[in-house]
Design an enzyme around this catalytic site. Structure first.
Site, mmCIF file in Angstrom:
data_model
loop_
_atom_site.group_PDB
_atom_site.id
_atom_site.type_symbol
_atom_site.label_atom_id
_atom_site.label_comp_id
_atom_site.label_asym_id
_atom_site.label_seq_id
_atom_site.Cartn_x
_atom_site.Cartn_y
_atom_site.Cartn_z
ATOM 1 C CG ASP A 67 40.831 37.886 34.319
ATOM 2 O OD1 ASP A 67 41.688 38.453 35.029
ATOM 3 O OD2 ASP A 67 40.173 38.486 33.451
ATOM 4 C CB SER A 68 36.449 37.624 38.251
ATOM 5 O OG SER A 68 37.421 37.982 39.196
ATOM 6 N N PRO B 242 43.883 38.402 48.518
ATOM 7 C CG PRO B 242 44.095 39.812 50.370
ATOM 8 C CD PRO B 242 44.325 39.742 48.898
ATOM 9 N N GLY B 243 41.186 38.058 49.073
ATOM 10 C CA GLY B 243 39.751 37.754 48.985
ATOM 11 C C GLY B 243 39.516 36.533 48.121
ATOM 12 C CE LYS B 244 40.319 37.444 41.533
ATOM 13 N NZ LYS B 244 41.067 37.460 40.275
ATOM 14 N N GLY C 272 36.596 44.242 46.849
ATOM 15 C CA GLY C 272 36.353 44.828 45.523
ATOM 16 C C GLY C 272 35.045 45.587 45.435
HETATM 17 P P1 IMP Z 1 41.318 40.194 38.405
HETATM 18 O O1 IMP Z 1 42.096 39.963 39.666
HETATM 19 O O2 IMP Z 1 42.113 40.655 37.253
HETATM 20 O O3 IMP Z 1 40.438 39.035 38.075
HETATM 21 O O4 IMP Z 1 40.380 41.436 38.750
HETATM 22 C C1 IMP Z 1 39.083 41.290 39.130
HETATM 23 C C2 IMP Z 1 38.497 42.637 39.492
HETATM 24 O O5 IMP Z 1 37.104 42.428 39.703
HETATM 25 C C3 IMP Z 1 39.047 43.224 40.794
HETATM 26 O O6 IMP Z 1 38.940 44.617 40.772
HETATM 27 C C4 IMP Z 1 38.105 42.658 41.832
HETATM 28 O O7 IMP Z 1 38.024 43.472 42.962
HETATM 29 C C5 IMP Z 1 36.787 42.607 41.067
HETATM 30 N N1 IMP Z 1 36.050 41.439 41.521
HETATM 31 C C6 IMP Z 1 36.155 40.163 41.067
HETATM 32 N N2 IMP Z 1 35.366 39.330 41.765
HETATM 33 C C7 IMP Z 1 34.749 40.095 42.673
HETATM 34 C C8 IMP Z 1 33.824 39.794 43.711
HETATM 35 O O8 IMP Z 1 33.423 38.650 43.960
HETATM 36 N N3 IMP Z 1 33.419 40.857 44.435
HETATM 37 C C9 IMP Z 1 33.841 42.126 44.205
HETATM 38 N N4 IMP Z 1 34.706 42.445 43.293
HETATM 39 C C10 IMP Z 1 35.172 41.440 42.522
#
Ligand code: IMP
Length: 202
Positions: free
Chosen positions: A69-70, A10-12, A151
């Site tokens: 993806d982050s 939901p944050g994304k 996160g």
């Molecule tokens: P993904 O959903 O596979 O891209 O996982 C990304 C991971 O990095 C998750 O654990 C997220 O909580 C963390 N993450 C990505 N972007 C952020 C951000 O903007 N703030 C805090 N954590 C982030």
């Protein structure tokens, strides 16, 4: 135009909607279309994983799909957790637990420099792929600070602002964050692509 977001985060979703609504793009979740798509993130880079997720959701929905993806890369940990950011410490941990684990693993280590990376991939039903990337540098805080965001936000410290991501408003975070930068780069790429497509159909 409707994009399906290849994520349930939901944050994304909030951040993607905030930035892409300016382009007239509506972002929906797979669950809002009655879809559940599980994608194994087997790539070795953020870009590979973003493409894997966007392809799978585009195929399942028949609509344009967008994936981010982050992750967080910490210099003193050799770039870890990197592509394993979401899985850091195993499935038993929540966001707060992963932050605590990272702080424990950083104990006594320096420098505390780190960066967030975001790779965006968008796959259209005709197979066209658009990509973009963004990066935000910071340091690992000594303790969690702030309550906003998601996160690792409470432990990602931005030295210039003397605040963690979790102490910033959504707008302030979007202005500097890895995802904000990637989405703005994506916005440009998408605008150029849509203009090209419109010209071809004239
Ligand atoms: P993904 O959903 O596979 O891209 O996982 C990304 C991971 O990095 C998750 O654990 C997220 O909580 C963390 N993450 C990505 N972007 C952020 C951000 O903007 N703030 C805090 N954590 C982030």
């Amino acid at each position: 135009m409707k994009f399906v977001l290849a994520s349930q985060n939901p944050g994304k979703l909030r951040e993607m909607r905030g930035i892409l609504s300016g382009l007239g793009v509506e972002v929906v979740l797979p669950s809002e279309l009655g879809l559940h798509v599980d994608v194994e993130e087997t790539g070795t880079t953020f870009a590979e994983n973003a493409l894997l997720k966007a392809r799978a959701v585009a195929q399942a929905s028949g609509l344009a799909a967008i994936a981010d993806d982050s992750g967080l890369c910490v210099d003193a940990l050799g770039g870890a957790p990197g592509v394993y950011t979401a899985r850091y410490g195993g499935p038993g941990l929540d966001d707060a637990g992963r932050c605590r684990l990272l702080l424990r693993n950083m104990h006594g280590l320096s420098p505390r420099t780190c960066h967030f990376e975001s790779a965006i991939a968008c796959v259209f039903p005709d197979g066209t792929v658009l990509t973009a990337a963004g990066r935000c540098d910071g340091t690992v805080a000594y303790a969690p600070m702030g309550t906003d965001g998601f996160g690792y936000d409470p432990i990602f410290f931005v030295p210039r602002l003397k605040k963690t991501f979790a102490q910033l408003t959504a707008e302030e975070k979007n202005e500097i964050s890895h995802r904000g930068q990637a989405l703005r780069a994506f916005q440009e790429t998408l605008t150029a692509y849509l203009a090209r497509r419109e010209k071809e159909t004239e």
